[in-house]
Design a protein around this motif. Structure first.
Motif, mmCIF file in Angstrom:
data_model
loop_
_atom_site.group_PDB
_atom_site.id
_atom_site.type_symbol
_atom_site.label_atom_id
_atom_site.label_comp_id
_atom_site.label_asym_id
_atom_site.label_seq_id
_atom_site.Cartn_x
_atom_site.Cartn_y
_atom_site.Cartn_z
ATOM 1 N N GLY A 135 73.050 13.302 -70.649
ATOM 2 C CA GLY A 135 73.521 14.197 -71.698
ATOM 3 C C GLY A 135 74.655 15.061 -71.182
ATOM 4 O O GLY A 135 75.349 14.690 -70.233
ATOM 5 N N GLU A 136 74.832 16.227 -71.784
ATOM 6 C CA GLU A 136 75.903 17.122 -71.379
ATOM 7 C C GLU A 136 75.482 17.973 -70.183
ATOM 8 O O GLU A 136 74.306 18.195 -69.943
ATOM 9 N N GLY A 137 76.479 18.422 -69.439
ATOM 10 C CA GLY A 137 76.216 19.389 -68.380
ATOM 11 C C GLY A 137 75.322 18.902 -67.279
ATOM 12 O O GLY A 137 74.480 19.661 -66.777
ATOM 13 N N LEU A 154 70.866 17.840 -62.776
ATOM 14 C CA LEU A 154 71.352 17.533 -61.436
ATOM 15 C C LEU A 154 72.236 18.669 -60.950
ATOM 16 O O LEU A 154 73.209 19.041 -61.603
ATOM 17 N N TYR A 155 71.897 19.202 -59.795
ATOM 18 C CA TYR A 155 72.704 20.225 -59.141
ATOM 19 C C TYR A 155 73.460 19.600 -57.979
ATOM 20 O O TYR A 155 72.910 18.793 -57.221
ATOM 21 N N PRO A 196 66.314 22.253 -69.800
ATOM 22 C CA PRO A 196 67.684 22.040 -70.241
ATOM 23 C C PRO A 196 68.310 23.330 -70.736
ATOM 24 O O PRO A 196 67.631 24.212 -71.249
ATOM 25 N N SER A 197 69.613 23.439 -70.575
ATOM 26 C CA SER A 197 70.330 24.630 -71.026
ATOM 27 C C SER A 197 70.632 24.546 -72.508
ATOM 28 O O SER A 197 70.818 23.478 -73.067
ATOM 29 N N SER A 198 70.688 25.710 -73.144
ATOM 30 C CA SER A 198 71.039 25.747 -74.568
ATOM 31 C C SER A 198 72.548 25.796 -74.758
ATOM 32 O O SER A 198 73.044 25.661 -75.861
ATOM 33 N N ARG A 257 70.488 30.741 -65.863
ATOM 34 C CA ARG A 257 70.519 29.291 -65.699
ATOM 35 C C ARG A 257 71.947 28.817 -65.414
ATOM 36 O O ARG A 257 72.193 27.977 -64.546
ATOM 37 N N THR A 258 72.909 29.363 -66.152
ATOM 38 C CA THR A 258 74.314 29.001 -65.960
ATOM 39 C C THR A 258 74.793 29.393 -64.568
ATOM 40 O O THR A 258 75.497 28.628 -63.889
#
Length: 526
Positions: free
Chosen positions: A234-236, A261-262, A25-27, A87-88
């Motif tokens: 969740g988010e993003g 999910l991409y 997960p991204s921060s 990651r972004t």
């Protein structure tokens, strides 16, 4: 020595990046993607019309493809980028310049780490491109002709000895690549594709995947499993998830983790199952998830995975998927929205319903002694989609995969061994004489020397050991072996033999296993 060190650092970076950029997960502490492109990438990639950048804006790739591109910028061109920014950027590029689901059909095995897949491409692509890496790596990207040409030039610029390596000395590699391969690839894998345009317009929202999913799977060397995966959004485009299931032998398959999910369908999960970290590489298609789960440290230890959202209606699997004529057996149906008494076709009787829920129906079946051999379509109410194989006798046993590669490892080094994992498939003949697959059956396993040279080199003695009851082969240690001729390593060429009992006799099938050296550079797309 410097070259080897660089390759090993590159492999380590890619392995770490795969974990952090695709599965974790991204921060949300990173800069936004446009800022990264402008402040970090624009130093080398020049601005074009609109917000386009040279090279970057003229390619489409999977998440793994974009990750490999960024990692190459780091290892070969000194790019400085944080894990969060990487990651972004992978997320943004995979979403805006990815592939439509139809564009990954037939080559998802590379994303799912099915490394024993035998590829089938045209001869030209095989000889020109797939001598060094998989053909799937090419098929999982899209470029216009100019970019395919630049990719050819990049290959020769980055690896100046290319034309003298990888069997390229049998042809004029560069003229052939530019004059023949570039037009072929630009036509076969173009940047502009109606399928991509249509997907961008119809791409579903990630939040639609939240909920409980009934799943079915099969792990070679272990068997079938089923359970429920609970997903919360969740988010993003990120998720938290928990898995609760069990194998056919009753052992648990439980864990928790996260996923992202991409591009509306490319699901990448990171789940700790019974203390072992596993990756999920799945494709989301409406109310279905399908792909593979595999251990993070051992991608050869993986299972086929298919799931249906609870509340939908789908029959996923029949476990086990076979029944011998004249015998009784317990069979479990796995799916979502299952209701009513299942039907298994003429000659197969449901003796008793032992357990029933919308996700699982366990029944006792009896096949008449006169039941015709062949595949029967199974139905539950209006639901279909799974089969039951009825057989009178096994006609043939096949080792799956028929050709496999294992790798020596450990031995004081940091690279682990890569196992060989096999199934024994039973096949029968129908009333029409045509062969049909019965299913995976228990077998006794052994290895023998594949040929006279392997026997002379005592490969069976040194290359590793086969677990007799599971079909799992563990190779030997890496490094020189002073007991072998010229102190060579524990490589070998082995015949894999599976014996399935049938009517008091053992029917055997054979495959081939190459035990070879470590893979030093193991990118996300082979």
């Amino acid at each position: 020595m410097k070259r080897r060190l660089r390759l090993r650092l590159s492999a380590s970076l890619l392995a770490i990046a795969t974990c952090t950029a695709l599965h974790a997960p991204s921060s949300f502490a990173a800069r936004d993607a446009q800022s990264i492109l402008k402040e970090t990438c624009q130093g080398c990639h020049t601005p074009e019309a609109g917000e386009a950048l040279s090279r970057i804006s003229h390619q489409r790739k999977t998440p793994e493809g974009w990750l490999m591109s960024i990692a190459r910028m780091q290892t070969m061109h000194g790019l400085q980028i944080s894990d969060d920014d990487r990651r972004t950027l992978v997320k943004y590029l995979a979403d805006t310049q990815g592939l439509a689901p139809s564009e990954t059909d037939g080559v998802r095995y590379a994303l799912e780490r099915r490394l024993n897949t035998v590829e089938h491409f045209d001869e030209q692509t095989t000889q020109m491109c797939a001598r060094c890496h998989s053909g799937a790596r090419i098929a999982l990207q899209r470029r216009p002709a100019q970019e395919w040409e630049r990719l050819v030039n990049f290959h020769l610029g980055q690896w100046p000895s290319l034309e003298y390596q990888a069997l390229s000395r049998d042809r004029e590699w560069l003229p052939t690549a530019l004059k023949e391969m570039v037009p072929l690839l630009a036509k076969r894998y173009p940047l502009d594709n109606p399928a991509w345009t249509a997907w961008q317009q119809a791409r579903p929202q990630a939040a639609a995947l939240a909920g409980d999913w009934s799943f079915s799977g099969h792990l070679p060397g272990k068997g079938e499993l089923a359970g429920v995966m609970s997903v919360s959004a969740g988010e993003g485009d990120q998720f938290k998830l928990s898995v609760k299931g069990q194998y056919a032998d009753g052992s648990p398959f439980n864990g928790e983790g996260s996923a992202i999910l991409y591009n509306g369908y490319e699901w990448r999960g990171n789940v700790t199952v019974d203390g072992v970290v596993m990756r999920q590489v799945l494709a989301a298609q409406g109310n279905a998830l399908q792909g593979r789960m595999f251990e993070a440290e051992h991608d050869e230890r993986g299972l086929d995975f298919i799931a249906a959202r609870q509340g939908s209606q789908r029959l996923l699997a029949v476990q086990p998927g076979y029944l011998k004529a004249g015998e009784e057996a317990e069979v479990t149906l796995v799916g979502a929205g299952l209701a009513g008494t299942p039907s298994f076709g003429k000659g197969v009787e449901v003796v008793q319903v032992l357990e029933q829920s919308p996700e699982r129906i366990r029944v006792r079946l009896k096949a008449a002694a006169s039941a015709q051999p062949g595949l029967r379509e199974v139905s539950v109410g209006s639901l279909k989609g799974a089969t039951l194989a009825v057989y009178q006798r096994i006609a043939e046993v096949k080792v799956v995969p028929a050709f496999a590669v294992a790798r020596i490892g450990d031995g004081g080094g940091s690279t682990p061994k890569v196992q060989g994992r096999f199934d024994a498939e039973a096949w029968g003949k129908g009333a029409d004489g045509k062969a049909y697959r019965i299913g995976v059956m228990p077998a006794q396993w052994k290895v023998e020397a594949f040929d006279a040279q392997a026997a002379k080199d005592e490969d069976v003695k040194y290359a590793g050991s086969m677990q007799a009851d599971s079909g799992v082969f563990t190779p030997g240690d890496a490094g020189p072996n002073p007991l072998r001729k010229m102190s060579t390593n524990n490589a070998g060429n082995l015949k894999v033999i599976a014996a399935v009992e049938e009517g008091g006799k053992a029917l055997t099938g054979e495959g081939q296993l190459i035990v070879t050296v470590q893979r030093w550079n193991n990118p996300p797309i082979p």
